[in-house]
Write a protein that holds these residues in place. Structure first.
Motif, PDB file in Angstrom:
ATOM      1  N   UNK A 210       0.828  -1.205   0.000  1.00 27.90           N
ATOM      2  CA  UNK A 210       0.000   0.000   0.000  1.00 27.90           C
ATOM      3  C   UNK A 210       0.862   1.254   0.000  1.00 27.90           C
ATOM      4  N   UNK A 211       0.268   2.352  -0.415  1.00 29.08           N
ATOM      5  CA  UNK A 211       0.959   3.638  -0.404  1.00 29.08           C
ATOM      6  C   UNK A 211       1.266   4.040   1.036  1.00 29.08           C
ATOM      7  N   UNK A 212       2.473   4.506   1.272  1.00 36.67           N
ATOM      8  CA  UNK A 212       2.871   4.935   2.612  1.00 36.67           C
ATOM      9  C   UNK A 212       2.024   6.100   3.106  1.00 36.67           C
ATOM     10  N   UNK A 213       1.516   6.869   2.175  1.00 36.93           N
ATOM     11  CA  UNK A 213       0.690   8.024   2.544  1.00 36.93           C
ATOM     12  C   UNK A 213      -0.620   7.611   3.209  1.00 36.93           C
ATOM     13  N   UNK A 214      -0.963   6.308   3.150  1.00 41.18           N
ATOM     14  CA  UNK A 214      -2.199   5.819   3.769  1.00 41.18           C
ATOM     15  C   UNK A 214      -2.019   5.505   5.257  1.00 41.18           C
ATOM     16  N   UNK A 215      -0.787   5.576   5.748  1.00 38.38           N
ATOM     17  CA  UNK A 215      -0.507   5.248   7.143  1.00 38.38           C
ATOM     18  C   UNK A 215      -1.030   6.338   8.075  1.00 38.38           C
ATOM     19  N   UNK A 292      -0.256  -6.821   9.774  1.00 36.92           N
ATOM     20  CA  UNK A 292       1.036  -6.702  10.442  1.00 36.92           C
ATOM     21  C   UNK A 292       1.978  -5.993   9.487  1.00 36.92           C
ATOM     22  N   UNK A 293       2.528  -4.880   9.919  1.00 41.19           N
ATOM     23  CA  UNK A 293       3.470  -4.155   9.062  1.00 41.19           C
ATOM     24  C   UNK A 293       4.752  -4.966   8.954  1.00 41.19           C
ATOM     25  N   UNK A 294       5.158  -5.278   7.730  1.00 36.51           N
ATOM     26  CA  UNK A 294       6.353  -6.081   7.497  1.00 36.51           C
ATOM     27  C   UNK A 294       7.542  -5.225   7.064  1.00 36.51           C
ATOM     28  N   UNK A 295       7.268  -4.167   6.299  1.00 31.84           N
ATOM     29  CA  UNK A 295       8.375  -3.353   5.794  1.00 31.84           C
ATOM     30  C   UNK A 295       7.855  -2.005   5.334  1.00 31.84           C
ATOM     31  N   UNK A 296       8.624  -0.946   5.636  1.00 35.29           N
ATOM     32  CA  UNK A 296       8.329   0.395   5.124  1.00 35.29           C
ATOM     33  C   UNK A 296       9.483   0.802   4.220  1.00 35.29           C
ATOM     34  N   UNK A 297       9.159   1.149   2.998  1.00 35.76           N
ATOM     35  CA  UNK A 297      10.166   1.491   1.990  1.00 35.76           C
ATOM     36  C   UNK A 297       9.977   2.942   1.564  1.00 35.76           C
ATOM     37  N   UNK A 298      10.816   3.831   2.105  1.00 32.68           N
ATOM     38  CA  UNK A 298      10.686   5.252   1.772  1.00 32.68           C
ATOM     39  C   UNK A 298      11.035   5.534   0.322  1.00 32.68           C
ATOM     40  N   UNK A 299      11.999   4.795  -0.224  1.00 29.04           N
ATOM     41  CA  UNK A 299      12.430   5.038  -1.600  1.00 29.04           C
ATOM     42  C   UNK A 299      11.276   4.857  -2.584  1.00 29.04           C
ATOM     43  N   UNK A 300      10.430   3.866  -2.301  1.00 28.54           N
ATOM     44  CA  UNK A 300       9.297   3.600  -3.184  1.00 28.54           C
ATOM     45  C   UNK A 300       7.995   4.220  -2.671  1.00 28.54           C
ATOM     46  N   UNK A 301       8.026   4.745  -1.434  1.00 31.84           N
ATOM     47  CA  UNK A 301       6.815   5.312  -0.854  1.00 31.84           C
ATOM     48  C   UNK A 301       5.756   4.265  -0.599  1.00 31.84           C
ATOM     49  N   UNK A 302       6.203   3.037  -0.240  1.00 29.23           N
ATOM     50  CA  UNK A 302       5.285   1.910  -0.055  1.00 29.23           C
ATOM     51  C   UNK A 302       5.469   1.277   1.322  1.00 29.23           C
ATOM     52  N   UNK A 303       4.462   0.553   1.755  1.00 28.58           N
ATOM     53  CA  UNK A 303       4.580  -0.283   2.942  1.00 28.58           C
ATOM     54  C   UNK A 303       4.020  -1.653   2.619  1.00 28.58           C
ATOM     55  N   UNK A 304       4.724  -2.678   3.114  1.00 24.17           N
ATOM     56  CA  UNK A 304       4.291  -4.053   2.903  1.00 24.17           C
ATOM     57  C   UNK A 304       3.638  -4.562   4.178  1.00 24.17           C
ATOM     58  N   UNK A 305       2.464  -5.154   4.034  1.00 26.05           N
ATOM     59  CA  UNK A 305       1.668  -5.611   5.175  1.00 26.05           C
ATOM     60  C   UNK A 305       1.198  -7.033   4.933  1.00 26.05           C
ATOM     61  N   UNK A 306       1.228  -7.854   5.985  1.00 30.22           N
ATOM     62  CA  UNK A 306       0.571  -9.157   5.939  1.00 30.22           C
ATOM     63  C   UNK A 306      -0.806  -8.957   6.564  1.00 30.22           C
ATOM     64  N   UNK A 307      -1.833  -9.016   5.735  1.00 23.43           N
ATOM     65  CA  UNK A 307      -3.153  -8.636   6.230  1.00 23.43           C
ATOM     66  C   UNK A 307      -4.236  -9.657   5.967  1.00 23.43           C
TER      67      UNK A 307
END
Length: 341
Positions: A210-215, A292-307
């Motif tokens: 998902x987009x990091x801006x959604x956090x 569960x937040x698995x990874x936040x990637x600022x370079x891509x502006x994304x976050x990986x979640x196991x949901x």
């Protein structure tokens, strides 16, 4: 429900009081008094009498409806102890296994689900957590009584323990003794049960990007989290909650070179949020599952979640809790913010 329960002799008197009852019942007591057993017996009693009965479970750490860290509602016709209880779509996210830091949020979550349950059933039974003693416990129980205005409150214990609360309900506050044979569960046993529930819940999970801006941070009271400002900056992201600022920095080095005019509030690094439990919300601001937040990637502006999502709607907002957990259900501590100096 699995195991068939029988009424302890100490509680049989309650059956007569419930014969013509309609409305809301609130069950309160310290830990290990048999609250959950009593709630199951009451629900079974009304169903056997042909009356619709819903259960609202607000025991965040030892839930029987919804996963731990949530307040859950089981509508009439659903079975306790089944997967439909764990995966109920009717839940509110608190984000921790204890309400001690979220008293108002917990009470309001219970109120919302009780209102929903009242529209569906003749009887609503509300189970509560074991936070009972001290000012926090008293405040939480008083909040629930004031908000819900139940027709009956049942306390398990002795008269002295409920002296203050009984003033609020008078004759509609029934005190029952703790039956013989109630098992005292230790912290490790409670934690082991939560592990099983978390593991089963996230066994249905999938990878979400998902987009990091959604956090969003804190206070998952719709639509409050929607109004929080989440702004991208050269050092990462800053979340504005009232006058407070919370900075998610892209690296430790950034913290050392942080602009003086922005040196206020609290900070974290992306890896600090790994394994953080969160709630997934739809674009319409409705809870659709936990992640569960698995990874936040600022370079891509994304976050990986196991949901685990419980509806067809796609996650739009991600609201953080306090507890860290992995998909196998192991608890890994709580989120801890650092003061920016």
């Amino acid at each position: 429900m699995g195991v068939e329960l029988s009424w302890p002799e100490e509680w049989v008197i309650l059956r007569e009081k419930l014969t013509s009852f309609e409305g809301t019942i609130l069950v309160v007591a310290p830990v290990d008094r048999g609250k959950t057993t009593l709630v199951r017996l009451i629900c079974d009693f009304f169903r056997e009498c042909g009356r619709s009965c819903a259960l609202v479970d607000s025991d965040l750490g030892q839930s029987v409806v919804g996963p731990p860290t949530t307040v859950g509602m089981l509508p009439p016709g659903s079975q306790l102890g089944s997967q439909e209880a764990l995966f109920t779509p009717y839940f509110r996210f608190v984000g921790d296994t204890t309400p001690s830091r979220h008293l108002l949020l917990t009470a309001l979550s219970v109120f919302e689900l009780v209102q929903m349950a009242r529209a569906l059933s003749q009887v609503v039974v509300v189970d509560t957590c074991g936070l009972f003693r001290g000012l926090e416990g008293l405040y939480l129980k008083m909040l629930k009584i004031k908000l819900l205005m139940p027709q009956l409150v049942i306390g398990l214990g002795n008269e002295e323990e409920f002296r203050v609360l009984k003033v609020l309900k008078g004759r509609d506050f029934l005190i029952l003794p703790t039956p013989e044979g109630v098992k005292n569960k230790g912290a490790e046993e409670r934690k082991a049960r939560r592990k099983l529930l978390f593991a089963e819940y996230f066994s249905r999970g999938r990878k979400l990007v998902l987009e990091l801006s959604r956090l969003r941070l804190f206070a998952p009271l719709s639509p409050y989290f929607y109004l929080q400002q989440a702004l991208q900056a050269e050092w990462g992201m800053v979340f504005k909650v009232g006058r407070k600022r919370y900075h998610l920095l892209c690296s430790e080095k950034v913290q050392q070179d942080f602009p003086l005019e922005e040196r206020s509030g609290y900070w974290l690094l992306p890896e600090d949020m790994n394994n953080l439990l969160c709630c997934l919300y739809s674009k319409q601001l409705r809870e659709i599952g936990l992640g569960i937040i698995r990874k936040i990637d600022f370079a891509k502006g994304k976050m990986e979640i196991w949901g685990t999502t419980l509806s067809q709607a796609e996650p739009h907002f991600v609201v953080c809790g306090d507890l860290k957990v992995n998909p196998q259900g192991e608890e890994m501590g709580r989120l801890s913010w650092k003061i920016l100096r």
